[in-house]
Design a protein around this motif. Structure first.
Motif, short mmCIF file in Angstrom:
data_model
loop_
_atom_site.label_atom_id
_atom_site.label_comp_id
_atom_site.label_asym_id
_atom_site.label_seq_id
_atom_site.Cartn_x
_atom_site.Cartn_y
_atom_site.Cartn_z
N GLN A 1 3.68 5.50 -5.80
CA GLN A 1 3.54 5.51 -7.25
C GLN A 1 2.48 6.52 -7.69
O GLN A 1 2.67 7.24 -8.66
CB GLN A 1 3.20 4.12 -7.77
CG GLN A 1 4.38 3.17 -7.73
CD GLN A 1 4.00 1.77 -8.17
OE1 GLN A 1 2.87 1.50 -8.54
NE2 GLN A 1 4.96 0.88 -8.11
N SER A 2 1.38 6.57 -6.98
CA SER A 2 0.32 7.52 -7.31
C SER A 2 0.81 8.95 -7.17
O SER A 2 0.48 9.82 -7.98
CB SER A 2 -0.90 7.30 -6.42
OG SER A 2 -1.48 6.06 -6.69
N ALA A 3 1.59 9.20 -6.12
CA ALA A 3 2.11 10.54 -5.88
C ALA A 3 3.10 10.95 -6.97
O ALA A 3 3.20 12.13 -7.31
CB ALA A 3 2.76 10.62 -4.51
N LEU A 4 3.82 9.99 -7.52
CA LEU A 4 4.80 10.29 -8.57
C LEU A 4 4.15 10.42 -9.95
O LEU A 4 4.62 11.17 -10.79
CB LEU A 4 5.87 9.20 -8.64
CG LEU A 4 6.86 9.14 -7.49
CD1 LEU A 4 7.73 7.90 -7.62
CD2 LEU A 4 7.70 10.39 -7.45
N TYR A 5 3.08 9.69 -10.17
CA TYR A 5 2.48 9.62 -11.50
C TYR A 5 2.01 10.98 -12.01
O TYR A 5 2.35 11.37 -13.13
CB TYR A 5 1.31 8.63 -11.50
CG TYR A 5 0.61 8.56 -12.83
CD1 TYR A 5 1.16 7.83 -13.87
CD2 TYR A 5 -0.58 9.25 -13.06
CE1 TYR A 5 0.53 7.76 -15.11
CE2 TYR A 5 -1.21 9.20 -14.29
CZ TYR A 5 -0.65 8.45 -15.30
OH TYR A 5 -1.27 8.41 -16.52
N SER B 1 0.83 -1.20 0.00
CA SER B 1 0.00 0.00 0.00
C SER B 1 0.87 1.26 0.00
O SER B 1 0.53 2.24 -0.64
CB SER B 1 -0.97 0.00 1.18
OG SER B 1 -0.25 -0.01 2.40
N HIS B 2 1.98 1.22 0.72
CA HIS B 2 2.90 2.36 0.71
C HIS B 2 3.47 2.57 -0.69
O HIS B 2 3.57 3.70 -1.18
CB HIS B 2 4.04 2.13 1.71
CG HIS B 2 5.08 3.21 1.69
ND1 HIS B 2 4.84 4.47 2.17
CD2 HIS B 2 6.34 3.22 1.20
CE1 HIS B 2 5.92 5.22 2.01
NE2 HIS B 2 6.84 4.48 1.42
N SER B 3 3.81 1.47 -1.34
CA SER B 3 4.34 1.55 -2.70
C SER B 3 3.30 2.12 -3.65
O SER B 3 3.62 2.94 -4.51
CB SER B 3 4.75 0.15 -3.16
OG SER B 3 5.19 0.18 -4.49
#
Length: 101
Positions: free
Chosen positions: A11-15, A5-7
């Motif tokens: 990933q969502s924050a980077l996308y 979930s952290h990953s």
């Protein structure tokens, strides 16, 4: 090791910012064009169009049901060579833009 979930959150924050940057500098369109060209050259687009036409001619199916059946197949049937080529190009692009250390 981070949890899944952290990953996912990371990933969502980077996308979003990466996509925005790619759109702004034209990389998004170049990658989309490359993917389209590779899919066309592999014959994937013609096969997908033919399958879509066959389903539509069969009658009795809504657009939504045709898409529900085709979308998962479309992704699964992308030739591995095309997938590897485009992912490799995307990986190189991202490595130039992000410090992964």
């Amino acid at each position: 090791m981070p949890s899944a979930s952290h990953s996912d959150v990371r990933q969502s924050a980077l996308y979003a910012p990466l996509r925005r940057r790619m759109v702004e500098n034209g990389d998004w369109d170049r990658m989309a064009a490359r993917l389209a060209r590779e899919l066309n050259e592999s014959g994937w687009i013609d096969r997908f169009k033919d399958r879509s036409k066959e389903m539509a001619r069969g009658g009795g199916l809504s657009v939504e049901s045709i898409l529900a059946e085709l979308v998962p197949l479309a992704s699964e049937e992308v030739p591995i060579t095309v997938r590897n080529e485009v992912l490799g190009a995307l990986r190189k692009l991202l490595e130039r833009q992000i410090d992964f250390t």
